[in-house]
Design an enzyme around this catalytic site. Structure first.
Site, PDB file in Angstrom:
ATOM      1  N   ARG A 159       2.127 -10.959  10.168  1.00  0.00           N
ATOM      2  CA  ARG A 159       3.575 -10.542  10.407  1.00  0.00           C
ATOM      3  C   ARG A 159       4.595 -11.613  10.233  1.00  0.00           C
ATOM      4  NH1 ARG A 159       2.037  -6.816   9.686  1.00  0.00           N
ATOM      5  NH2 ARG A 159       0.385  -7.585   9.558  1.00  0.00           N
ATOM      6  N   LYS A 182       0.576  -1.239   0.258  1.00  0.00           N
ATOM      7  CA  LYS A 182      -0.145  -0.032  -0.357  1.00  0.00           C
ATOM      8  C   LYS A 182       0.912   1.097  -0.004  1.00  0.00           C
ATOM      9  CE  LYS A 182      -0.945  -0.167   4.998  1.00  0.00           C
ATOM     10  NZ  LYS A 182      -0.321   1.456   4.991  1.00  0.00           N
ATOM     11  N   THR A 183       1.388   1.503   1.089  1.00  0.00           N
ATOM     12  CA  THR A 183       2.415   2.277   0.305  1.00  0.00           C
ATOM     13  C   THR A 183       3.224   2.709  -0.901  1.00  0.00           C
ATOM     14  OG1 THR A 183       3.302   1.468   3.526  1.00  0.00           O
ATOM     15  CG2 THR A 183       3.936   3.230   2.041  1.00  0.00           C
ATOM     16  N   ASP A 193      -3.480   7.422   4.588  1.00  0.00           N
ATOM     17  CA  ASP A 193      -3.114   5.766   5.503  1.00  0.00           C
ATOM     18  C   ASP A 193      -3.656   5.270   6.629  1.00  0.00           C
ATOM     19  OD1 ASP A 193      -1.657   3.705   5.004  1.00  0.00           O
ATOM     20  OD2 ASP A 193       0.731   4.206   5.695  1.00  0.00           O
ATOM     21  N   GLU A 194      -3.982   4.017   6.526  1.00  0.00           N
ATOM     22  CA  GLU A 194      -4.094   2.889   7.817  1.00  0.00           C
ATOM     23  C   GLU A 194      -5.759   4.165   8.422  1.00  0.00           C
ATOM     24  OE1 GLU A 194      -2.672   1.110   9.188  1.00  0.00           O
ATOM     25  OE2 GLU A 194      -0.824   0.905   7.965  1.00  0.00           O
ATOM     26  N   GLN A 224      -7.328  -5.570   9.891  1.00  0.00           N
ATOM     27  CA  GLN A 224      -6.098  -5.345  10.682  1.00  0.00           C
ATOM     28  C   GLN A 224      -6.856  -4.017  11.719  1.00  0.00           C
ATOM     29  OE1 GLN A 224      -2.282  -5.592   8.890  1.00  0.00           O
ATOM     30  NE2 GLN A 224      -3.145  -5.146   7.383  1.00  0.00           N
TER      31      GLN A 224
END
Length: 746
Positions: A600, A29-30, A215-216, A246
């Site tokens: 993770r 996504k970044t 973002d987020e 998330q």
């Protein structure tokens, strides 16, 4: 557009109107956000009109660097900022419209606490009944909802406690204004208020930020939602990026419905799913998908990868939490030696901070360097150090540093000036600080503080008397928590931080109980010595090669080749609080946290549980976590026995609980309490256990399995047990608890 997959490319090129990017874990996504900024500039959009918002300074810095790398000219004009930094820049320019000076001060939590304390004093409110931190938390929640002191007062009508909070909230805001100060919540609140009451200022920033990216987005709270809605209202070129799977920060105010209801707020929104994962193996992703699919409140999506299947997920069931930690550490050691894995290849994740202690101890025993992310080592945490210092003062009154630490903890009105006067007295007469305190009435200038000092020294004497009477160390620890008021003070705070500190205090009790069970001659000096040796984590060599330990919440946004996820038991993960909650989202948030933990891992994932685990100073038997059972059977190995291990653990937990219920009912008429202890530490008062029966007395000859034959010389009652002193024929005098010695009368 080079290197982007089809969905990423679509997200980059969809620049007009509202866009929801559902970006699964590890989906790049970044990369999409930074390339989207570059694409906008390439299409002729002035960089001055682009705003990118993220949550942390670190994330903003990384995005800033990547934008600078791919955009040569004009990158410096793009605003890449956190929410708070954005608001500070706006308020520095326009807060005078709200009758503040533009050079306002920003208060941290200590400053806030001091102001709240002053407010309570002015309003004649007891800080024990209305602790500062509880007030801070309530005011913060009100500001997150964009509720003013006046509105809060109207909401509180007829509810006495809320009415008291309303008074403090109002006084607090007045004092901040007098001091020309804002707290962190005010930065957002005052910006939204500025835009609401001064539409000309809002319009200026709407013109400035014609293209907005957030973002987020799943982590935004209500006030952040309002701010973004205001800024994007004119041009509606709003691109939000997030993953509802998330969303794990509800306890911080995050509102998952901001992302779930995005299409209701913006009916014309384009939704693009980024589901290709570039991080984990196929088996790890199948495990994550299998777990999260059980949540109902989510957007439908499934991660996939072109990567190989990889190892299956490993699940191990151990007898105790100590064996679990030993098993994890031995596997790390094996891979380090046999497969040449660097220590920073591994991460150990857990649900609560308190779980770190046993992993820390085992890593130290195996000489493996480690680092705790997002927290101190267990014995370095404030509340743990406070309790250890109390025990040190009880054991050794010469420890002036420990005395200084606890004499006013919790606050007793014994200030630094009074302590300095007693220290001067101690220095003059060459005595310890504690001895000077025993003579407080003779200390010049102490005045009214002398009575408060006497109250403290009487407590210490009471605790020492308990030791002489032969109480268990765990019972002494309970008494310190209770009689000093330490536990009640944390309980009254009613904050997430206080709850975490209480968990750490109960974990310290677990350590004490374990020491009592295993030490040949358990005493306070021995306990403190063992803790001191284990707590020497500063001796670990400084190196980048360290095993990382952290909570699941701290692990979000990170990734590791090999992840160990411990404590996979119902009532620990998912937590007992979530299982007992009336909120249907409580379990779903725990499941999202599990999903975050699983994703993770890049190459290997190890899950583990214990058949029995000491919690709150007692042994609990909980079934294997439901989340383990939600993983598809074809991608997980369970001790080589398939699902048999899980079924066997469920049966064992059920039988153990039934046994305790029967035992409790026969004594008290009530079943044993496995749930929340009503906010009190489990002081061993849930049910009474009958006194241990022994068939020998002073003068009798007995045999010990290790020390051989000897004569009983002393027998001291210690509550439900006896402390026995025996002079053995070959090894001399030994003192021990009868329940562990298992002596046989000859």
């Amino acid at each position: 557009m080079n290197g982007l997959n089809d969905k990423q490319g679509e997200a980059v090129q969809c620049t007009e109107g509202p866009v929801l990017l559902l970006a699964g874990a590890g989906s790049g996504k970044t990369r999409v956000l930074t390339h989207r900024i570059a694409y906008l500039i390439d299409q002729g959009i002035n960089p001055y009109h682009i705003l990118a918002i993220t949550f942390t300074n670190k994330a903003a810095g990384e995005m800033r660097d990547r934008v600078d790398q791919i955009v040569s000219y004009g990158a410096e004009s793009v605003w890449v900022s956190t929410f708070h930094a954005l608001c500070v820049r706006i308020l520095r320019r326009y807060i005078d419209r709200l009758e503040y000076e533009n050079n306002f001060t920003i208060y941290d939590s200590d400053d806030q606490k001091a102001v709240i304390k002053t407010c309570l004093k002015k309003l004649n409110m007891d800080p024990k009944q209305y602790p500062e931190r509880m007030m801070m938390a309530e005011i913060s929640k009100a500001k997150e909802r964009f509720v003013s002191p006046q509105e809060y007062d109207r909401e509180a009508s007829g509810q006495f406690r809320k009415m008291q909070v309303a008074k403090v909230y109002n006084e607090y805001q007045q004092r901040l204004k007098q001091n020309n100060a804002l707290d962190f919540d005010d930065l957002l609140y005052k910006t939204v208020e500025l835009f609401q009451f001064h539409p000309d200022v809002l319009e200026q920033y709407q013109e400035r930020f014609q293209y907005i990216m957030v973002d987020e987005y799943q982590d935004t709270n209500h006030i952040q939602f309002l701010l973004i809605k205001q800024l994007a209202a004119k041009y509606r070129n709003l691109c939000v990026v997030g993953d509802d799977d998330q969303s794990i920060y509800k306890f911080r105010g995050a509102n998952i419905y901001n992302i779930l209801n995005f299409e209701e707020e913006y009916p014309e929104a384009k939704v693009i799913k980024l589901e290709q994962n570039y991080r984990s193996t196929a088996n790890i992703l199948k495990a994550a998908n299998g777990v999260i699919a059980n949540n109902e409140g989510r957007k439908e999506k499934a991660l996939w990868t072109k990567a190989e299947e990889g190892d299956k997920v490993h699940f191990s069931l151990y007898d105790t939490e100590y064996q679990e930690a030993e098993g994890v550490v031995k596997e790390i050691s094996r891979q380090h030696k046999n497969e040449n894995r660097a220590y920073n290849y591994f991460a150990i994740l857990y649900r609560t901070n308190a779980q770190s202690r046993i992993f820390e101890e085992k890593l130290l025993m195996h000489n493996i360097p480690y680092k705790i992310i997002g927290g101190q080592n267990f014995y370095g945490r404030r509340e743990v150090k406070d309790m250890i210092c109390y025990l040190k003062v009880i054991e050794n009154g010469m420890d002036d540093m420990s005395v200084r630490r606890v004499v006013n903890v919790p606050k007793r009105g014994i200030g630094a000036t009074s302590i300095d006067k007693m220290q001067a007295y101690a220095d003059t007469y060459e005595m310890s600080l504690l001895d000077a305190m025993f003579e407080a009435s003779n200390v010049p200038g102490l005045n009214r503080a002398a009575a408060k000092v006497e109250s403290f020294t009487n407590l210490i004497l009471d605790f020492r008397d308990m030791l002489k009477e032969g109480v268990f160390l765990s019972e002494l620890y309970d008494a310190v928590l209770e009689k000093t008021g330490y536990w009640d003070e944390l309980l009254a705070e009613k904050t997430d931080e206080a709850e975490a500190r209480m968990e750490n205090l109960t974990e310290l009790k677990n350590k004490i109980v374990k020491y009592e069970q295993e030490a040949e001659h358990p005493d306070l000096a021995g306990l403190l010595e063992e803790i001191a040796l284990v707590a020497e984590v500063d001796n670990v060599e400084e190196s980048e090669e360290k095993v990382l330990l952290m909570t699941l919440h701290s692990a979000k946004g990170l990734e590791f080749p090999c992840v160990f996820l411990g404590g996979m038991e119902d009532r620990l993960f998912p937590s007992g609080m979530a299982l007992n909650s009336d909120d249907p989202d409580a379990i779903e948030e725990e499941r999202r946290l599990c999903y975050v933990g699983i994703t993770r891992a890049r190459e290997q994932l190890y899950l583990s549980a214990a058949r029995q685990r000491m919690m709150h100073g007692r042994t609990d038997y909980n079934p294997v976590s439901r989340f383990v059972k939600e993983i598809p059977k074809d991608v997980i190995t369970m001790n080589g026995n398939g699902s048999f291990a899980v079924r066997r653990q469920e049966q064992a937990a059920h039988e153990a609980r039934e046994s305790l219920n029967r035992k409790s009912a026969s004594v008290t008429g009530k079943p044993y309490s496995f749930g929340n202890t009503g906010g009190k530490p489990a002081f061993g008062k849930e049910f009474k256990v009958e006194r241990l029966q022994i068939d020998y007395g002073v003068g009798d000859r007995v045999r010990h399995v290790k020390f051989g034959e000897g004569t009983v010389t002393e027998l001291v009652s210690g509550g439900k047990d006896y402390e026995v002193t025996v002079e053995f024929d070959k090894v001399g005098v030994k003192r021990m608890f009868a329940s562990f010695a298992k002596l046989k009368k000859l």
